[in-house]
Design an enzyme around this catalytic site. Sequence first.
Site, short mmCIF file in Angstrom:
data_model
loop_
_atom_site.label_atom_id
_atom_site.label_comp_id
_atom_site.label_asym_id
_atom_site.label_seq_id
_atom_site.Cartn_x
_atom_site.Cartn_y
_atom_site.Cartn_z
N ASP A 1 0.93 -1.27 0.15
CA ASP A 1 0.05 -0.05 -0.12
C ASP A 1 1.01 1.41 0.23
O ASP A 1 1.81 1.47 1.05
CB ASP A 1 -0.92 -0.14 1.22
CG ASP A 1 -1.74 1.12 1.32
OD1 ASP A 1 -1.43 2.24 1.87
OD2 ASP A 1 -3.04 0.85 0.73
N THR B 1 -3.20 5.57 -4.15
CA THR B 1 -2.11 6.34 -3.32
C THR B 1 -0.71 6.14 -4.28
O THR B 1 0.25 7.05 -4.00
CB THR B 1 -1.84 5.99 -1.82
OG1 THR B 1 -1.94 4.48 -1.79
CG2 THR B 1 -2.93 6.48 -1.25
N THR B 2 -0.44 5.07 -4.79
CA THR B 2 0.67 4.61 -5.40
C THR B 2 0.70 5.40 -6.71
O THR B 2 1.60 6.18 -7.17
CB THR B 2 1.00 3.31 -5.74
OG1 THR B 2 0.76 2.55 -4.63
CG2 THR B 2 2.23 2.82 -6.47
N ASP C 1 -9.28 0.17 1.64
CA ASP C 1 -9.20 0.84 0.30
C ASP C 1 -10.58 0.27 -0.39
O ASP C 1 -11.13 1.12 -1.23
CB ASP C 1 -8.15 0.46 -0.36
CG ASP C 1 -6.80 0.87 0.07
OD1 ASP C 1 -6.71 2.05 0.75
OD2 ASP C 1 -5.43 0.64 -0.37
#
Length: 558
Positions: free
Chosen positions: A60, A93-94, A394
């Site tokens: 994550d 988020t990545t 998520d």
Amino acid sequence: MKSPVLVLKDSLKRDFGSRVRYGNIQASKSVADIIRTTLGPRSMLKMLLDAGGGIVVTNDGNAILRELDLAHPAAKSMIELSRTQDEEVGDGTTSVIVLAGEMLHVAEAFIDKNYHPSVICQAYNKALEDAITVLDKIAMPVDVNDPGATILGLVKSCINTKFTRQFGDLIADLAIDATTTIGVDLGQGLREVDIKKDIKVEKVPGGQLEDSKVLKGIMINKDVVAPGKMRRKILNPRIILLDCPLEYKKGENQTNVELVKEEDWQVLLKMEEEYIENLCMQILKFKPDLVITEKGLSDLACHYLGKAGVSAIRRLRKTDNNRIAKACGAVVVSRPEELQESDVGTGAGLFEIKKIGDEFFAFIVDCKDPKACTVMLRGASKDVLNEVERNLQDAMSVARNILKSPKILPGGGATELTVSAALKQKSSLIEGIEKWPYEAAALAFEAIPRTLVQNCGLNVIRTMTTLQGKHANGENAWVGIDGNTGAIVDMKEQKIWDSYNVKAQTFKTAIEAACMILKIDDIVSGIKKKQAIGTGPTPSNPKIEEEGDADNEQILPE
């Protein structure tokens, strides 16, 4: 007297203009490179060691970046992007870090050619506006009243890039069940879902992950105050929730009692007992089966409640108390004398205390129309449960985004390729110096599919050329790469989707952050200099300025 002299220390070492930009771009690219391998279904995991000696194993993006300890200010601002993305939409988020890093990377060539940062930022902002327009064109509406294949497919495509993909539909089903349970209908097809306040994830080590479930109610790590006297299982309980103590108020500092006779002590004790009895009687006249308070509960109050057949739980967290109120329809009351019948919660079907492992848990479940719920996760170890919880958060965020904004986009890099192809075509219409940065921004969007291809272990150049050819005419907007097999497929057929909210937020955050970092032309330390021992103001020169910053120190004349 001499005029004041301003001494700039280390002025030759300080970076200005393009040197600072190069440093910022390199720092941002380094952050992007750290988590580039965690994008997609075939992603790698990172093992992180925290300050307390614990370990975190995750892919994550946000969880990895928040554990990093970086000194460079531009790198810190990149980490902030991931946190913002996580708070706003909960996923991507990545992607946002990879995209922002690529936007800065392509800008480096223009800084070499002495382009002004304002020109580059103007082109990037224009590209962002056009990219959002393209997203609106290819977005597909979803029927939120049918939480079947479409929403399940979307949540599954989010989970497929995570550690928990090996457990199939389990996490996706839990996420959809939890978010649809607490959804509040606002009308006009919109729903309000607050997953942070209304959904509690309770991790209980032991058992199998398949034993995890969504409870239509609340689970708390508490037992009744007096297990011998009070019932541990009640059907259709009447519940009263309090946020005041059921014990005598002791005025330790503000009260001064002087006892002259021995009988006075008995009178004082009697007053305390009558006060507590009065409190309990005000509660008991509403015939509750369960009383829960956030504060303390004295032994005497426990006696009166137990005698009346009422179970009691004390010292509950305020957040848990609010969740119970939402689940069973009760109202949290501050003063027992102000209790009303409408404050009593009657929506719960069962109250039960169960022992799991070595700990007791209270269950208030089978609620009629709960607006709060608990997800109970079981698993082999705490490390596994922590990662499952991150993946579940998520998945719930993606389900919430669909309920709030029911539109979906193709996954597997198809959206980015479509946006890139559309911007390349439009760049030919742009005149002036902004044309080249605009075209570079169009190329930067290809970083996401290119990283997916790299993480699959495929031939990057050949696969990307094939994908670009399919998207060149703008007709195959749903063609992308299957992150598991590396095949070029239609995303509709494979049911690989992305949420519109997540994708739009990723583009906005990445480009706006890249523009902000490009506009930085100087880094000045604002840290006050610590004075070395024995180097204070001397009698001959008492006016040395001691609070100049680390780079600028003003020396006044003698």
